[in-house]
Each structure stands twice: as structure tokens, then as C-alpha cells.
Enzyme design. Sequence first.
Site, mmCIF file in Angstrom:
data_model
loop_
_atom_site.group_PDB
_atom_site.id
_atom_site.type_symbol
_atom_site.label_atom_id
_atom_site.label_comp_id
_atom_site.label_asym_id
_atom_site.label_seq_id
_atom_site.Cartn_x
_atom_site.Cartn_y
_atom_site.Cartn_z
ATOM 1 N N TYR A 1 -12.637 -2.862 -2.556
ATOM 2 C CA TYR A 1 -13.300 -2.634 -1.117
ATOM 3 C C TYR A 1 -14.706 -2.537 -1.242
ATOM 4 O O TYR A 1 -15.269 -1.809 -0.250
ATOM 5 C CB TYR A 1 -12.477 -1.440 -0.689
ATOM 6 C CG TYR A 1 -11.000 -1.707 -0.229
ATOM 7 C CD1 TYR A 1 -10.773 -3.121 0.433
ATOM 8 C CD2 TYR A 1 -10.015 -0.676 -0.473
ATOM 9 C CE1 TYR A 1 -9.253 -3.166 0.652
ATOM 10 C CE2 TYR A 1 -8.778 -0.847 -0.150
ATOM 11 C CZ TYR A 1 -8.289 -2.375 0.588
ATOM 12 O OH TYR A 1 -6.912 -2.558 0.953
ATOM 13 N N ASN B 1 -2.114 0.229 6.766
ATOM 14 C CA ASN B 1 -1.543 -0.892 7.667
ATOM 15 C C ASN B 1 -0.869 -1.938 6.468
ATOM 16 O O ASN B 1 -0.562 -2.909 6.589
ATOM 17 C CB ASN B 1 -2.515 -1.688 8.023
ATOM 18 C CG ASN B 1 -3.660 -2.202 7.277
ATOM 19 O OD1 ASN B 1 -3.517 -1.638 5.873
ATOM 20 N ND2 ASN B 1 -4.631 -2.781 7.471
ATOM 21 N N LYS C 1 0.843 -1.174 0.172
ATOM 22 C CA LYS C 1 -0.010 0.095 0.075
ATOM 23 C C LYS C 1 0.791 1.195 -0.033
ATOM 24 O O LYS C 1 2.220 1.225 0.414
ATOM 25 C CB LYS C 1 -0.960 0.112 1.225
ATOM 26 C CG LYS C 1 -1.853 -1.240 1.269
ATOM 27 C CD LYS C 1 -2.825 -1.084 2.574
ATOM 28 C CE LYS C 1 -4.089 -2.214 2.480
ATOM 29 N NZ LYS C 1 -4.970 -2.017 3.726
ATOM 30 N N GLU D 1 -9.234 -11.416 -7.294
ATOM 31 C CA GLU D 1 -8.212 -10.452 -7.102
ATOM 32 C C GLU D 1 -7.437 -10.324 -7.901
ATOM 33 O O GLU D 1 -6.524 -9.434 -8.588
ATOM 34 C CB GLU D 1 -7.958 -10.167 -5.707
ATOM 35 C CG GLU D 1 -9.098 -9.570 -4.817
ATOM 36 C CD GLU D 1 -8.702 -9.538 -3.171
ATOM 37 O OE1 GLU D 1 -7.598 -10.004 -2.835
ATOM 38 O OE2 GLU D 1 -9.700 -9.260 -2.584
ATOM 39 N N HIS E 1 -2.373 -5.189 1.426
ATOM 40 C CA HIS E 1 -3.456 -5.985 1.261
ATOM 41 C C HIS E 1 -3.137 -7.516 1.098
ATOM 42 O O HIS E 1 -2.245 -7.675 0.257
ATOM 43 C CB HIS E 1 -4.277 -5.422 0.254
ATOM 44 C CG HIS E 1 -5.320 -6.382 -0.282
ATOM 45 N ND1 HIS E 1 -6.464 -6.564 0.402
ATOM 46 C CD2 HIS E 1 -5.511 -7.279 -1.426
ATOM 47 C CE1 HIS E 1 -7.379 -7.330 -0.056
ATOM 48 N NE2 HIS E 1 -6.566 -7.997 -1.275
HETATM 49 P P1 IDP Z 1 -8.011 -6.668 5.731
HETATM 50 O O1 IDP Z 1 -7.396 -5.670 5.118
HETATM 51 O O2 IDP Z 1 -7.304 -7.225 6.987
HETATM 52 O O3 IDP Z 1 -8.828 -7.641 4.749
HETATM 53 P P2 IDP Z 1 -10.653 -5.120 5.732
HETATM 54 O O4 IDP Z 1 -11.676 -5.349 6.984
HETATM 55 O O5 IDP Z 1 -10.983 -6.131 4.483
HETATM 56 O O6 IDP Z 1 -9.081 -5.761 6.425
HETATM 57 O O7 IDP Z 1 -10.406 -3.820 5.288
HETATM 58 C C1 IDP Z 1 -9.495 -3.420 4.435
HETATM 59 C C2 IDP Z 1 -8.789 -2.069 4.523
HETATM 60 O O8 IDP Z 1 -9.674 -1.027 5.062
HETATM 61 C C3 IDP Z 1 -7.830 -2.404 5.631
HETATM 62 O O9 IDP Z 1 -6.564 -3.017 5.485
HETATM 63 C C4 IDP Z 1 -7.666 -0.937 6.112
HETATM 64 O O10 IDP Z 1 -6.542 -0.415 5.471
HETATM 65 C C5 IDP Z 1 -9.153 -0.130 5.946
HETATM 66 N N1 IDP Z 1 -9.709 -0.320 7.286
HETATM 67 C C6 IDP Z 1 -10.388 -1.307 7.713
HETATM 68 N N2 IDP Z 1 -10.906 -0.858 8.842
HETATM 69 C C7 IDP Z 1 -10.791 0.511 8.836
HETATM 70 C C8 IDP Z 1 -11.249 1.501 10.005
HETATM 71 O O11 IDP Z 1 -11.813 1.087 10.807
HETATM 72 N N3 IDP Z 1 -10.873 2.712 9.552
HETATM 73 C C9 IDP Z 1 -9.986 3.054 8.495
HETATM 74 N N4 IDP Z 1 -9.756 2.095 7.590
HETATM 75 C C10 IDP Z 1 -10.032 0.843 7.840
HETATM 76 MG MG MG Z 2 -10.078 -7.664 3.473
#
Ligand code: IDP
Ligand code: MG
Length: 155
Positions: free
Chosen positions: A52, A115, A12, A129, A118
Site C-alpha cells: 500500500y 471492504n 481481507k 503483487e 484487494h
Molecule cells: P482499491 O483497494 O480499490 O484498489 P486503493 O485506493 O488502492 O483502493 O486503497 C487500498 C485500500 O485502502 C482500500 O481497499 C481500502 O481498504 C483502504 N482505503 C482506501 N481509501 C480509504 C479511506 O479513505 N479511508 C480508509 N481506508 C481507505
Molecule cells: Mg489499489
Amino acid sequence: MANAERTLVLIKPDALQRELAGEVLSRFEKKGLKIVALKLTNLDDSTLQEHYGHLADKPFFADLKSFMMQTPVIAMILEGLGAIDEVRKIVGATNPREADAGTIRADLSMNVPSNMVHASDSPENAEIEMKRFFKDDEVFTYVKLTDKYHFGEGV
Ligand code: IDP
Ligand code: MG
């Protein structure tokens, strides 16, 4: 390899901004995952809407999309035994402060959405994907000298 899985990974924009893309890639390589596709690519709004889509109703969705468009991302397909679950294990929990120490997210980041990585979360999503980011002729099959250690049995 016939017995291996493939999964889609994105490095990312926070990792690129913070000059940690190599560190992230290195962790996957060291594990024994094989890079079978790799490129730098810009994400647009419609791709992110698909990618997303499960988060489209969330209040942070607009911020998540603009974060993901800050820089190009590095998209890759990694191959290995149980690659989908193994990559998710190495990446760690979504919230870096809840991720286990030793994971990429715990070790290298502090917050969401920034974070670092992905990774596909199921075989079904990995198929979707991988096709979202790569054409068939951008995905490679090749033999490495280390295959016997990472894919073989009894060595
Ligand atoms: P993942 O990346 O661990 O699969 P997902 O729930 O699919 O998690 O969420 C996708 C991405 O959305 C996360 O990696 C993060 O970058 C962002 N994200 C998830 N939850 C939050 C939040 O509560 N606030 C801001 N960004 C979030
Ligand atoms: Mg996810």
C-alpha cells in the site's frame, strides 16, 4: 491457459472475521476464474508498506495497516480471460457505498478500510503483487473439465 491473465487477490480480515471468506471465493469461482494459488498468510508492516505504498502519505495509512494485520489474509492468484479487469469489476469500487449493486463490496460491506477484498489494478501491478505473495512453486497450472467453457472459443 495461454490466452488468459493472472491476478492477485487478498480476502481481507473483515471477511474472515465476518465468516464471509467462502462467499467471496465462491463468487470468483462461479464467474469461471481458476484458482491457481491459494494460502492463508500474515501480513507484516514491511509487506504492507510495499503493498500500500501509494497510500503511505494518507492520514488513514496506520489504521489501514493495523486493519490488514487483524487476522491472516487469504491470498490467491486467479486465472481467466481478462482476469485483472474482470476481478476488479466483481470486487467493485473502493468505497462500498459507491460500488455498484451486485459487486462484492456493495453487497457485503459498508465502509473503508473494511471492504473485503484487494485485487490487482493493472498487468504491471499484478506481476509485482503475485511475486510479493507467492513463490513460483506455489503457483499451479492444471486442466479443468470446464476450461472449454471459460477459456475456449465457440463452445
Ligand atoms: P482499491 O483497494 O480499490 O484498489 P486503493 O485506493 O488502492 O483502493 O486503497 C487500498 C485500500 O485502502 C482500500 O481497499 C481500502 O481498504 C483502504 N482505503 C482506501 N481509501 C480509504 C479511506 O479513505 N479511508 C480508509 N481506508 C481507505
Ligand atoms: Mg489499489
